[in-house]
Design a protein around this motif. Sequence first.
Motif, PDB file in Angstrom:
ATOM      1  N   PRO A   1       0.894  -1.368   0.390  1.00 20.32           N
ATOM      2  CA  PRO A   1       0.111   0.121   0.089  1.00 20.32           C
ATOM      3  C   PRO A   1       0.908   0.933  -0.370  1.00 20.32           C
ATOM      4  CG  PRO A   1      -0.006  -0.901   2.656  1.00 20.32           C
ATOM      5  CD  PRO A   1       1.000  -2.338   1.428  1.00 20.32           C
TER       6      PRO A   1
ATOM      7  N   ASN B   1       1.608   1.272   6.560  1.00 18.82           N
ATOM      8  CA  ASN B   1       0.407   0.460   7.615  1.00 18.82           C
ATOM      9  C   ASN B   1       1.123  -0.522   8.371  1.00 18.82           C
ATOM     10  OD1 ASN B   1      -1.400   2.246   6.833  1.00 18.82           O
ATOM     11  ND2 ASN B   1      -1.878   1.364   4.972  1.00 18.82           N
ATOM     12  N   LEU B   2       1.933  -0.196   9.778  1.00 24.12           N
ATOM     13  CA  LEU B   2       2.333  -1.865   9.851  1.00 24.12           C
ATOM     14  C   LEU B   2       2.264  -1.302  11.610  1.00 24.12           C
ATOM     15  CD1 LEU B   2       5.965  -1.110   7.785  1.00 24.12           C
ATOM     16  CD2 LEU B   2       4.344  -3.182   8.247  1.00 24.12           C
ATOM     17  N   GLU B   3       2.140  -2.830  12.640  1.00 23.76           N
ATOM     18  CA  GLU B   3       2.409  -2.538  13.470  1.00 23.76           C
ATOM     19  C   GLU B   3       3.408  -2.149  14.173  1.00 23.76           C
ATOM     20  OE1 GLU B   3       0.185  -4.543  16.339  1.00 23.76           O
ATOM     21  OE2 GLU B   3      -1.560  -5.196  14.616  1.00 23.76           O
TER      22      GLU B   3
ATOM     23  N   LEU C   1       6.890  -4.142   4.047  1.00 28.08           N
ATOM     24  CA  LEU C   1       5.795  -3.791   3.544  1.00 28.08           C
ATOM     25  C   LEU C   1       5.769  -4.714   1.989  1.00 28.08           C
ATOM     26  CD1 LEU C   1       4.638   0.004   3.491  1.00 28.08           C
ATOM     27  CD2 LEU C   1       3.249  -1.961   4.742  1.00 28.08           C
TER      28      LEU C   1
END
Lengths: 311, 253
Positions: free
Chosen positions: A84, A88-90, A144
């Motif tokens: 993406p 967006n990652l923890e 990612l």
Amino acid sequence: MQPMVEISDVSKTYKDGFRALNGVSLDIEDGEILALLGPNGAGKTTLISAICGITRPTDGTIRVGGHDVVAEYRGARALVGLVPQEINLEPFERVMNTVRFSRGLFGKPKDDGFLEKILRQLSLWDKRNARIMELSGGMKRRVLIAKALAHEPRVLFLDEPTAGVDVELRRDMWEVVRELKLGGVTIILTTHYIEEAEAIADRIAVIDKGRILLVEEKDALMTRLGQKELRIELQEPIEALPGALAGRGLQLEEDGCVIVYTYDTAEERTGITSLITDLSAAGLVLRDLQTRQNSLEDIFVGLVGDKGDAA
Amino acid sequence: MNWRAIRAMYVFEMSRFFRTLLQSFVSPVISTSLYFVVFGAAIGSRIDQVEGVSYGAFIVPGLIMLSVMTQAISNASFGIYFPKFIGTIYELLSAPINFLEVVLGYVGAAATKALFIGLVILGTSSLFVDLSIQHPLAMLAFMVLTCLSFALFGFIIGIWAQNFEQLQLIPLLVVTPLVFLGGSFYSISMLPPAWQTISFFNPVVYLISGFRWSFFGVADVPIVLSLLAIAGFTALCLGIIWWIFKTGWRIRA
């Protein structure tokens, strides 16, 4: 050969009435790198989201590897990896764990050897036990990619992989993409940088306002983009071009005040020196010179104009 | 069924739990001990037996239920809200999995955590009071079912919530009052008749009553009603979640 991704007449209208995709049809061949080029808000991300199952198209069908993305979503999605645009990652998770999670989520058996290969390829192996929040921006982007590759996809979508990434990292990323292609992965990347498409793509699709405006081999498109205009403003207007200047494709504009010369920057010789020499030999006095590059916007305008005429 | 995917989600969720194992373990032990100090020793010493059970023991099932319900809801709601909040939900949406698998992974993990807390509280309680469990299997079954159904409910809240305030809103405004008024610390028969009638509209009454029956063999409502209540609640939550995934409500942009 059957295309890897077949997009037929796909439209997407959001609840608020915004039409993000407008009858998009596009075939993506197995093993190619396709750049989806367009300005912000053109519908690039929506198109990718529709292929990956994140959003449902309002109309039309999409098939990946022959599987319909809605009816046969398991078969289709198993083939697709998505990187993406946003990171967006923890933040508290460790690199190896998140990559393992991605592999399991797509139903692939545990294979830490394979994951090691991917992490090494992306220069992340040393960081495998680091928490995501300890990584630099460029490394997070690689994580990612590693997550998307963890389940051995046949098609990889990279949504603006180099947005906000510095020049050096961008070149690294291009290198990674080239290596993936060598490994047989079909790659679709969205970008609004023409240089990026130029650097790595085999084919370029231009999208704007939810429509595909053109799909062309990169080399052919670059020739068109490489054209430059030299506008020569004259001290005194002339009625016609002197005979000595014929055969160069010159045009006389603005009531004979401006001579326009179109040339290709990719050529070894642009012919500018000899043109200037000939101009002064013909006794013309120059007031000003201006060069203008054919930009992506020019092509957009041209394409949108053509479409408008045809309709 | 994509069992590997279910396992991956479950393990990933549980790893968050194990990272904070000490907190997960210590906080229920301390809060249970406090409840026993306040309700068991200070107040309980002035209350005679309730339905033939010492007050300290009587409140144990209610205490366990209170924690299990709130833990199941908060774990499940946070578990699915967090990926939405930080954006990692894209991976769930693009994976070759269906709603049932997502639910099994996330709700399963949340229920496991709640069950763990419930057992910790049970263990802590046995240090304070004499506990004899008449129907241990039924006790375990009630606890597991409550963990699952409230984790399902929490999952719905997590999908519904659009910010952290909303995430806290339902547990704070609806669940906690219902649990406190559901007979956690008293028998419904101790209330005036009008309030007894009102209490029977509180679904939590049926759960606590059934759970208490498995300990002491005494209940406010018939055990069958308790089972029906929890089955109905579970079915309702599953139905709502199925609808959420079918329509993509608050998940698919």
